[in-house]
Design an enzyme around this catalytic site. Sequence first.
Site, PDB file in Angstrom:
ATOM      1  N   SER A 188       0.765  -1.180  -0.315  1.00  0.00           N
ATOM      2  CA  SER A 188       0.064  -0.117   0.126  1.00  0.00           C
ATOM      3  C   SER A 188       0.714   1.437  -0.237  1.00  0.00           C
ATOM      4  CB  SER A 188      -1.129   0.457   1.389  1.00  0.00           C
ATOM      5  OG  SER A 188       0.589  -0.180   2.671  1.00  0.00           O
ATOM      6  N   LYS A 247     -12.131  -0.881   1.021  1.00  0.00           N
ATOM      7  CA  LYS A 247     -11.115   0.156  -0.157  1.00  0.00           C
ATOM      8  C   LYS A 247     -11.815   0.204  -1.234  1.00  0.00           C
ATOM      9  CE  LYS A 247      -7.236  -0.396   2.462  1.00  0.00           C
ATOM     10  NZ  LYS A 247      -7.849  -0.965   3.559  1.00  0.00           N
ATOM     11  N   THR A 277     -18.785  -8.858  17.704  1.00  0.00           N
ATOM     12  CA  THR A 277     -19.967  -8.822  16.908  1.00  0.00           C
ATOM     13  C   THR A 277     -20.058  -8.438  15.677  1.00  0.00           C
ATOM     14  OG1 THR A 277     -21.264  -7.100  18.595  1.00  0.00           O
ATOM     15  CG2 THR A 277     -22.655  -7.085  17.548  1.00  0.00           C
TER      16      THR A 277
END
Length: 404
Positions: A188, A247, A277
């Site tokens: 990245s 993304k 969760t």
Amino acid sequence: MDFDALFNAQLDVLKDEGNYRYFAELERRCGKFPRAANHYDQGVRDVTVWCSNDYLGMGQHPKVMDAMIEGIERCGTGAGGTRNISGTNHDHLLLEAELADLHGKESALLFTSGYVSNWAALSTLGARLEGCVILSDAKNHASMIEGIRHSRAQKVIWKHNDVADLEAKLRALPANAPKIVAFESVYSMDGDIAPVREIVEVAEKYGAMTYLDEVHAVGLYGPRGGGVSEREGIADRITLIEGTLGKAYGVVGGYITGSHALCDFIRSFASGFIFTTALPPAVAAAARTSIRHLKESDVERMQQRRQVARLRALLDREGIPHMANDSHIVPVMIKDPVKTRMLSNYLMDEWGIYVQPINYPTVPRGTERLRFTPSPLHTDADIEYLVRALKHLWSQCAIAHAVA
């Protein structure tokens, strides 16, 4: 004991080094990406966002938004629990099936983020495979590094994208040790792309499992957005493919894909999956819609590539140094943390251009940069305006131009 004084002392060091992180307060404007409102001390101003990971603008695509709205109206907001306790919704299973199909795998498993999916999967694999050795590319993401560290498995670092070094390190390991080769497809910060096929072939030669992070590639590469592994026709030979929904797909969440046994293994033993969760059903519905759209549409990818090429060409014309790579990420090298922050501030204050400075520890000291991510929704005029601003500020800030 004055704990705040201890905290502030270390924060002051960051500020003195130029590595303290200031966050821009943005308000995304629906339907106007890459435009946003920036809330700052003097009020609110319009800016153009140049560093978003919403690479294709799918976070504001009408079909994706409609799917989320419909999901909320149908299911409400939250999932209501962990996947184990009342939180597994029909939308989660539909999305996991969509992801498995995207990568040509038997199964998929959702997580709350790409960071969590890497951390949970690698830590579980390394901890529960007795005698496991994880061979990690030297430039792997922090989430992979943390997962490997938490696993307490033996770690071997191989030189970045260096297949010969990887083979030498595999050869030195016991033949009967479970081995995992962990790497990314698109890195990245530098934007370079791994030699995926060569890495897979070496891993197969030594009986190693391959773990590929496609976070910065899914949605963007391959005929259906399956990432670099799909583009190279190698996805079927990779043991585990990990990705994100936050993304190019414009939503939020992470996932892994692989065999039924592999995904069930992670589902059953990964604390990062078991005790969290579940994603809201509406988020899952929106992500599935985004994935399905990009499986069928190449328009967004082609326009993004055009704008990336245009930005690079104009930067070259003006002699502004940017790191060469074959991806959609355009790092403009500053190599000084204070100047990087100063340039970022000038661009925001004087030109209405927002790009976040990238400093240590995200990148090594001396490689500080501005990281631009052109989208299909940045216009030619946007690109010309950006390059004009950079050209103007380059001389003001006494930064060297690229060597012709």
